[in-house]
Motif scaffolding. Sequence first.
Motif, PDB file in Angstrom:
ATOM      1  N   CYS A   1      -7.337   1.177   2.773  1.00 57.10           N
ATOM      2  CA  CYS A   1      -6.370   0.445   1.968  1.00 57.10           C
ATOM      3  C   CYS A   1      -5.571  -0.436   2.924  1.00 57.10           C
ATOM      4  CB  CYS A   1      -5.452   1.433   1.244  1.00 57.10           C
ATOM      5  SG  CYS A   1      -4.215   0.632   0.203  1.00 57.10           S
TER       6      CYS A   1
ATOM      7  N   GLU B   1      -3.172  -2.671   1.781  1.00 61.32           N
ATOM      8  CA  GLU B   1      -1.914  -3.112   1.163  1.00 61.32           C
ATOM      9  C   GLU B   1      -0.981  -1.913   1.211  1.00 61.32           C
ATOM     10  OE1 GLU B   1      -1.055  -6.074  -0.231  1.00 61.32           O
ATOM     11  OE2 GLU B   1      -3.000  -6.986   0.195  1.00 61.32           O
ATOM     12  N   TYR B   2       0.195  -2.089   1.797  1.00 63.58           N
ATOM     13  CA  TYR B   2       1.096  -0.942   1.907  1.00 63.58           C
ATOM     14  C   TYR B   2       1.454  -0.428   0.511  1.00 63.58           C
ATOM     15  CZ  TYR B   2       4.716   2.256   3.013  1.00 63.58           C
ATOM     16  OH  TYR B   2       5.445   3.416   3.097  1.00 63.58           O
TER      17      TYR B   2
ATOM     18  N   HIS C   1      -0.143   5.849   2.539  1.00 64.24           N
ATOM     19  CA  HIS C   1      -0.975   4.643   2.675  1.00 64.24           C
ATOM     20  C   HIS C   1      -2.072   4.783   3.731  1.00 64.24           C
ATOM     21  CE1 HIS C   1      -2.061   0.481   3.455  1.00 64.24           C
ATOM     22  NE2 HIS C   1      -1.586   0.594   4.666  1.00 64.24           N
TER      23      HIS C   1
HETATM   24 CU1  CUA Z   1      -3.173   2.278  -1.112  1.00 66.68          CU
HETATM   25 CU2  CUA Z   1      -2.120   1.398   0.829  1.00 66.68          CU
END
Ligand code: CUA
Length: 157
Positions: free
Chosen positions: A138, A140-141, A146
């Motif tokens: 992933c 995108e924070y 995350h």
């Molecule tokens: Cu889901 Cu960063």
Amino acid sequence: MHKFEKIWMSIGTGSLILFLVILGVSAVHAGHTPAASGIETIHPDYVRDDNRFSEPGLYESSEEGYDYDLYYVASAFRYEPAEVEVPQGSRVRMQVVTTDVVHGFQVVNTNINMMVEPGLVSTYGTNFNTVGEYLVICNEYCGVGHTDMTSVIKVVP
Ligand code: CUA
């Protein structure tokens, strides 16, 4: 009433009606149909009601030009499936949705890099030609978990 006032009032009323019509139209289409841009929409609360995303994973594709469809559900802080095996040389259509916030879907060492936004189905077509393990991350924070948000694609001979 002054003539110009009348004109401006009717323009105002006209655009209000037009606005409401557009709103109404998009509300009707907010189900499972492609938006005007060709991007498919999906309501984040009803992701699980969609056959593709109730049991995400690899399925034979009925889509022309693809061998498999690979469905993912992203949520804080995981991807489903967490691991998948893909036969080498497969033409795969990947579709990713989120049930909560914005996530990223990047397959390390490939060109595959998508933003996964609530309300949209992110689609990417690709060929997995090289055997190996590919890490999905992933980018995108999305919160405290995350960095733990990963999945693995195993391309097998
Ligand atoms: Cu889901 Cu960063």
